[in-house]
Motif scaffolding. Structure first.
Motif, PDB file in Angstrom:
ATOM      1  N   ILE A 315      -5.310  15.043   6.472  1.00 30.71           N
ATOM      2  CA  ILE A 315      -5.143  13.842   6.134  1.00 30.71           C
ATOM      3  C   ILE A 315      -3.443  13.026   5.182  1.00 30.71           C
ATOM      4  O   ILE A 315      -3.572  14.274   3.793  1.00 30.71           O
ATOM      5  CB  ILE A 315      -5.448  12.970   5.706  1.00 30.71           C
ATOM      6  CG1 ILE A 315      -7.533  12.828   6.386  1.00 30.71           C
ATOM      7  CG2 ILE A 315      -6.133  11.194   4.930  1.00 30.71           C
ATOM      8  CD1 ILE A 315      -7.768  12.117   5.296  1.00 30.71           C
ATOM      9  N   PRO A 316      -2.501  13.109   5.729  1.00 28.92           N
ATOM     10  CA  PRO A 316      -1.589  13.209   4.757  1.00 28.92           C
ATOM     11  C   PRO A 316      -1.055  12.295   3.545  1.00 28.92           C
ATOM     12  O   PRO A 316      -2.064  11.264   3.485  1.00 28.92           O
ATOM     13  CB  PRO A 316      -0.261  12.416   6.605  1.00 28.92           C
ATOM     14  CG  PRO A 316      -0.712  12.184   7.476  1.00 28.92           C
ATOM     15  CD  PRO A 316      -1.931  12.349   7.133  1.00 28.92           C
ATOM     16  N   LYS A 317      -0.695  12.875   3.147  1.00 31.66           N
ATOM     17  CA  LYS A 317      -0.540  12.177   1.365  1.00 31.66           C
ATOM     18  C   LYS A 317      -0.157  10.838   1.417  1.00 31.66           C
ATOM     19  O   LYS A 317      -0.074   9.888   0.721  1.00 31.66           O
ATOM     20  CB  LYS A 317       0.158  12.954   0.686  1.00 31.66           C
ATOM     21  CG  LYS A 317      -0.222  13.656  -0.607  1.00 31.66           C
ATOM     22  CD  LYS A 317       1.228  14.290  -1.853  1.00 31.66           C
ATOM     23  CE  LYS A 317      -0.222  15.695  -2.009  1.00 31.66           C
ATOM     24  NZ  LYS A 317       1.458  16.025  -3.177  1.00 31.66           N
ATOM     25  N   SER A 318       1.230  10.956   2.258  1.00 31.28           N
ATOM     26  CA  SER A 318       1.671   9.450   2.400  1.00 31.28           C
ATOM     27  C   SER A 318       0.424   8.497   3.192  1.00 31.28           C
ATOM     28  O   SER A 318       1.558   7.442   2.867  1.00 31.28           O
ATOM     29  CB  SER A 318       2.958   9.793   3.468  1.00 31.28           C
ATOM     30  OG  SER A 318       2.612  10.168   5.016  1.00 31.28           O
ATOM     31  N   TYR A 319      -0.142   8.463   3.625  1.00 34.42           N
ATOM     32  CA  TYR A 319      -0.861   7.941   3.898  1.00 34.42           C
ATOM     33  C   TYR A 319      -1.377   6.523   2.379  1.00 34.42           C
ATOM     34  O   TYR A 319      -1.111   5.812   2.186  1.00 34.42           O
ATOM     35  CB  TYR A 319      -2.200   8.242   4.400  1.00 34.42           C
ATOM     36  CG  TYR A 319      -2.569   8.026   5.852  1.00 34.42           C
ATOM     37  CD1 TYR A 319      -1.189   8.483   6.978  1.00 34.42           C
ATOM     38  CD2 TYR A 319      -3.410   8.389   7.014  1.00 34.42           C
ATOM     39  CE1 TYR A 319      -0.934   8.876   7.387  1.00 34.42           C
ATOM     40  CE2 TYR A 319      -3.250   9.077   7.990  1.00 34.42           C
ATOM     41  CZ  TYR A 319      -2.956   9.280   8.062  1.00 34.42           C
ATOM     42  OH  TYR A 319      -2.092   9.413   9.605  1.00 34.42           O
ATOM     43  N   VAL A 320      -2.452   7.186   1.425  1.00 34.88           N
ATOM     44  CA  VAL A 320      -2.373   6.951   0.254  1.00 34.88           C
ATOM     45  C   VAL A 320      -1.071   6.479  -0.844  1.00 34.88           C
ATOM     46  O   VAL A 320      -0.936   5.398  -1.225  1.00 34.88           O
ATOM     47  CB  VAL A 320      -2.771   7.825  -1.006  1.00 34.88           C
ATOM     48  CG1 VAL A 320      -2.789   7.548  -2.226  1.00 34.88           C
ATOM     49  CG2 VAL A 320      -4.677   8.070  -0.530  1.00 34.88           C
ATOM     50  N   ARG A 321       0.228   7.076  -0.479  1.00 41.04           N
ATOM     51  CA  ARG A 321       1.695   6.840  -0.964  1.00 41.04           C
ATOM     52  C   ARG A 321       1.799   5.389  -0.545  1.00 41.04           C
ATOM     53  O   ARG A 321       2.233   4.316  -0.693  1.00 41.04           O
ATOM     54  CB  ARG A 321       2.814   7.491  -0.974  1.00 41.04           C
ATOM     55  CG  ARG A 321       2.416   8.919  -1.701  1.00 41.04           C
ATOM     56  CD  ARG A 321       3.748  10.162  -1.538  1.00 41.04           C
ATOM     57  NE  ARG A 321       3.623  10.881  -2.780  1.00 41.04           N
ATOM     58  CZ  ARG A 321       4.454  11.667  -3.234  1.00 41.04           C
ATOM     59  NH1 ARG A 321       5.798  11.840  -2.328  1.00 41.04           N
ATOM     60  NH2 ARG A 321       4.501  12.419  -4.567  1.00 41.04           N
ATOM     61  N   ALA A 322       1.659   5.360   0.872  1.00 38.31           N
ATOM     62  CA  ALA A 322       2.072   4.343   1.511  1.00 38.31           C
ATOM     63  C   ALA A 322       1.190   2.652   1.055  1.00 38.31           C
ATOM     64  O   ALA A 322       2.044   1.742   0.937  1.00 38.31           O
ATOM     65  CB  ALA A 322       2.266   4.341   3.596  1.00 38.31           C
ATOM     66  N   ALA A 323      -0.289   3.190   1.200  1.00 37.23           N
ATOM     67  CA  ALA A 323      -1.253   1.387   0.832  1.00 37.23           C
ATOM     68  C   ALA A 323      -0.652   1.358  -0.537  1.00 37.23           C
ATOM     69  O   ALA A 323       0.126  -0.045  -0.634  1.00 37.23           O
ATOM     70  CB  ALA A 323      -2.661   2.840   0.399  1.00 37.23           C
ATOM     71  N   VAL A 324      -0.281   2.741  -1.452  1.00 38.28           N
ATOM     72  CA  VAL A 324       0.121   2.188  -2.302  1.00 38.28           C
ATOM     73  C   VAL A 324       1.466   1.128  -3.066  1.00 38.28           C
ATOM     74  O   VAL A 324       2.456   0.570  -3.171  1.00 38.28           O
ATOM     75  CB  VAL A 324       0.393   3.257  -3.575  1.00 38.28           C
ATOM     76  CG1 VAL A 324       0.682   3.047  -5.274  1.00 38.28           C
ATOM     77  CG2 VAL A 324      -0.908   3.958  -4.183  1.00 38.28           C
ATOM     78  N   SER A 325       2.532   2.082  -2.462  1.00 42.45           N
ATOM     79  CA  SER A 325       4.027   1.338  -2.070  1.00 42.45           C
ATOM     80  C   SER A 325       3.306  -0.370  -1.738  1.00 42.45           C
ATOM     81  O   SER A 325       4.392  -0.682  -1.385  1.00 42.45           O
ATOM     82  CB  SER A 325       4.812   2.023  -1.154  1.00 42.45           C
ATOM     83  OG  SER A 325       4.304   1.333   0.156  1.00 42.45           O
ATOM     84  N   LEU A 326       2.655  -0.286  -0.839  1.00 38.99           N
ATOM     85  CA  LEU A 326       2.522  -1.562   0.433  1.00 38.99           C
ATOM     86  C   LEU A 326       1.870  -2.598  -1.116  1.00 38.99           C
ATOM     87  O   LEU A 326       1.480  -3.917  -0.555  1.00 38.99           O
ATOM     88  CB  LEU A 326       1.760  -1.107   1.483  1.00 38.99           C
ATOM     89  CG  LEU A 326       2.464  -0.533   2.366  1.00 38.99           C
ATOM     90  CD1 LEU A 326       1.333  -0.487   3.648  1.00 38.99           C
ATOM     91  CD2 LEU A 326       3.274  -1.612   3.040  1.00 38.99           C
ATOM     92  N   GLY A 327       1.236  -2.197  -2.790  1.00 41.53           N
ATOM     93  CA  GLY A 327       1.076  -2.450  -3.305  1.00 41.53           C
ATOM     94  C   GLY A 327      -0.406  -2.775  -3.701  1.00 41.53           C
ATOM     95  O   GLY A 327      -0.924  -2.984  -4.738  1.00 41.53           O
ATOM     96  N   ALA A 328      -1.539  -1.644  -3.299  1.00 33.00           N
ATOM     97  CA  ALA A 328      -2.729  -1.747  -2.981  1.00 33.00           C
ATOM     98  C   ALA A 328      -2.841  -0.550  -4.261  1.00 33.00           C
ATOM     99  O   ALA A 328      -1.967   0.149  -4.834  1.00 33.00           O
ATOM    100  CB  ALA A 328      -3.704  -1.186  -1.909  1.00 33.00           C
TER     101      ALA A 328
END
Lengths: 422, 365
Positions: A315-328
């Motif tokens: 699971i790429p690290k970027s998934y969670v990062r993307a979610a966080v960057s989207l405000g989660a």
């Protein structure tokens, strides 16, 4: 696609159909590939498939009655068991003759044993008959046999023999599910509550296995997550600690739990020492369901961690990062994005742990006591102690059936290709 | 430009991962509102680290990052309200396109109908109106890319970061996406900070480009300036095709210096980044600014070149020549009606204007 192939068969330059040509060209490599897996195939056949087939056949096999009492069984076909009268002299004559013969071959007790599973008392009836038949020299056999044991004069006895003289029987399966065929009517009845043990045992096996699966998941998930997120160097070291139990004898691990959990064990001593419990209130944590659950959770933990780890690794690290960057919030990102993607690992780990747990034998036998034994312990008992192989086999087949059914259910709900074992 | 009007401002930012080496060395960079700023540089130059610090995924070791007048050093990433497009899109595979796009709106607790409207609007914007119910895996690379862009914009952030978003696409699609992203930027008036190692990408899309190397901004300028007026040897060689001639400064007359090449030829060049008379220099000269057999008086430097190789490329002919002892001197000859007819082995005159040849520092490597 198939329609178009039917319409025009593709051919090579010399006119042979393309498919035949292709098969010919690939034959050699196929033979080589096949010969490489041949040893494994033979091994699986001998060590796995044949025993399973044999077990299957044992669970329905009922040839013993026919084999030892062939004439009596044929003669009984002419008897109407609902007439309320005893069978005629022919049947008694055949029975006496065949018991005599069986006595010499020392087989007469085996019929008794088989029929005893269906109705108790038959074992002693046939053993006694074996001793008595030698004095019955001449007809009328009917009176002589009834004189030797009055049970031969009961219609019920003959009903049982006739009822269970077929080549195959569902009797073992009925017994394994706490049912019984009434010898008089031939109807299937469920056993009274206190005699029914197998359903309860199946239920307990499933329940404790589910609990063990759940516990390995609760303990394994954070650990797998840590393994997947720390540096490769550290995770390699930690993986060794996860695998360490694999390299220790199962017996050692199980008995060390005994040392820990028993009434005079380390944990109880400690609890008494710090005053949480008093000396008389020592906890019973072993030789019951608790012991089974604790020890098996420990033993099966790696089977949960490894599939989880291998899925989390992808699971790429970027998934969670993307979610966080989207405000989660990081927690929400984890729950909504990371966790759903670990699904294949959870599925694989759970099914692996559950299926291993459901058929586990040695640990429940050692630490399970009476409330923590599994169905497999009962199977072992029938195979090695009571020697009721038919019932043992039937229980085994039902267990196999449950596992396969769960597997198919999993496939239907989650999809088997949506599972990653490593 | 003063820092008060800057929208994003890096102020003396330093970053170290191990406490021994600096990945980013004293970065000062201002971005205007609505600007498309590209951080361009080779891998390991610190550009992605800067982006991650701006997004909040890396901590700032020293210095401050200001967003719209306030320091965001201690603002967690999910509260920064910055859109981000990741290198491999980072679309959530377990959600449909619609769900992916709705995600940032759901965490902002918007109403269902608002979410639907916005998702539809943004999908139409990237021309994927009918793909909403598909999963990311069912889309092509270019479509996934568009969804990723749409997702970073759907919650209407003022600032969008893009980390090599086109790296995984093939050349044709990449060029098409460059225009699309550029147009989206122009239409929405968002501020974009874009990271790439692809210079043509940077030149196509940016208002300004910051060229990174070794944790330092080598030059920050508009695309045309960057190409035509590189300030140092790194930028000259990194951006576009470039001929280099090494020599020693022997004379200086105003801006124009005279350089003696290694083979003794005297060349005129614009002294941009030289230490003075007597020091080594590197002359940078774009291949398209070289004239073959120039008319007399047209060029300030003329030297002899020997044609080594010719490559026909349709619109122009690339000629590799031996000039001043370097046999990798490239001249682009436009395929015009009466262009010079050359063949390998010919000896020709090549010339250029002094202001096209830029005398720069010598790269130590």
């Amino acid at each position: 696609m198939e329609i178009s192939q039917e319409k025009s068969v593709l051919v090579t330059a010399d006119g042979t159909p393309l498919k035949i040509s292709l098969a010919r060209a690939q034959r050699r490599s196929k033979i080589v590939a096949f010969s490489m897996v041949l040893p494994l195939l033979i091994f699986i056949l001998i060590a796995f498939l044949i025993p399973i087939a044999d077990m299957l056949s044992l669970s329905v096999d009922n040839s013993i009655t026919k084999e030892i009492l062939p004439k009596s069984v044929i003669a009984l076909q002419n008897w109407d068991e609902t007439s309320g009268e005893l069978p005629d002299e022919v049947v008694f004559a055949a029975m006496v003759e065949e018991i005599k013969k069986a006595k010499i071959a020392r087989k007469h007790t085996r019929v008794g044993q088989r029929l005893n599973y269906e109705s108790s008392g038959f074992s002693s009836l046939f053993r006694k008959a074996g001793r008595k038949v030698k004095i019955i020299k001449k007809p009328p056999y009917k009176e002589a046999l009834i004189k030797s044991d009055k049970r031969w004069g009961q219609i019920y006895t003959w009903q049982v023999i006739k009822q269970f003289s077929t080549e195959y029987t569902d009797g073992y399966y009925l017994a394994a599910l706490d049912f019984k065929r009434n010898p008089t009517t031939g109807k299937v009845e469920s056993l009274p509550g206190k005699e029914s043990i197998y359903l309860k045992l199946f239920w307990r096996t499933m329940l404790l296995s589910s609990l063990i699966t759940f516990l390995t998941f609760i303990i394994g998930f954070p650990l797998a997550y840590m393994l997947a997120t720390v540096s490769t160097r550290l995770s390699n070291i930690l993986i060794i600690f996860v695998l360490l139990p694999f390299w220790t004898s199962l017996l050692v691990r199980t008995t060390s739990w005994i040392a820990l959990l028993q009434q005079e064990g380390v944990i109880n001593d400690f609890l008494v020492l710090v005053g949480i419990i008093n000396n008389d209130g020592r906890l019973a944590m072993i030789h019951n369901a608790t012991g089974t659950v604790v020890a098996m959770t420990h033993i099966l933990l790696p089977f949960m961690i490894l599939p989880l780890f291998s899925v989390m690794k992808t699971i790429p690290k970027s998934y969670v990062r993307a979610a966080v960057s989207l405000g989660a919030h990081p927690w929400k990102a984890f729950w909504k994005v990371y966790f759903p993607n670990t699904g294949p690992g959870i599925g694989a780990g759970s099914i692996l742990v559950f299926i291993i747990a459901i058929g586990y034998y040695i640990t429940p036998a050692l630490v399970g006591g009476s409330s923590g034994t599994f169905i497999s312990n009962r199977i072992a008992y029938h195979i090695s102690s009571s020697l009721n192989w038919g019932l043992g086999s039937a229980l085994g087949v039902i267990l196999l059936g449950i596992v396969l059914a769960l597997f198919m259910l999993y496939d239907r709900i989650v999809g088997i290709d949506n599972m990653k074992l490593g | 430009m003063s820092s008060s009007e800057a929208y994003v401002s890096f102020q003396g930012v330093q970053k170290s991962y191990d406490g021994e080496t600096l990945v980013v060395k004293d970065l000062n960079l201002d971005t205007q509102r609505g600007e498309f700023l590209t951080m361009l540089g080779p891998s390991g130059s610190g550009k992605t680290t800067c982006l991650m610090m701006l997004a909040g995924f890396e901590t700032v070791t020293h210095g401050e990052i200001i967003l719209d007048g306030t320091s965001i050093n201690n603002v967690p990433p999910h509260k920064r309200n910055i859109g981000m497009v990741f290198q491999n899109y980072a679309l959530f595979p377990h959600m449909t396109v619609n769900e992916n796009l709705a995600f940032p709106l759901q965490v902002r607790k918007m109403s269902k109908s608002d979410i639907e409207d916005r998702v539809k609007k943004v999908l139409d914007m990237v021309q994927l109106g009918s793909f909403g119910s598909r999963r990311p895996m069912q889309l092509s690379g270019g479509q996934q890319q568009r969804v990723a862009v749409a997702r970073s914009l759907v919650f209407e952030p003022k600032l969008v970061l893009m980390d090599e978003p086109l790296g995984a696409l093939d050349k044709q699609l990449r060029e098409q996406m460059q225009y699309e992203i550029k147009h989206i930027h122009e239409n929405l008036e968002v501020t974009v900070v874009y990271v790439t190692h692809d210079q043509s990408e940077a030149l196509t899309m940016s208002n300004r480009i910051a060229v990174f190397d070794d944790g330092v901004i080598q030059q920050l300028a508009e695309p045309d300036l960057l190409y035509e007026a590189p300030e140092n040897a790194f930028v000259a060689q990194f951006i576009g095709e470039n001929n280099t001639l090494y020599g020693k400064v022997i004379g200086l007359d105003g801006d124009i210096c005279t350089v003696e090449a290694e083979n003794g030829d005297k060349l005129k060049a614009l002294g941009v980044n030289i230490q003075g008379v007597g020091f080594d220099t590197m002359i940078s000269l774009r291949p398209e600014r070289v004239e073959v057999n120039p008319e007399s008086g047209q060029c300030s430097s003329t030297v002899t070149g020997k044609v080594e190789e010719l490559i026909y490329l349709g619109d122009h002919i690339r000629s590799r020549m031996n000039v001043c002892g370097h046999d990798d001197f490239i001249v682009k000859i436009p395929n015009s009606a009466n262009h010079a007819q050359l063949s390998p082995g010919d000896t020709v005159q090549v010339g250029w204007k002094a202001e096209d040849a830029r005398a720069l520092d010598v790269l130590v490597s």
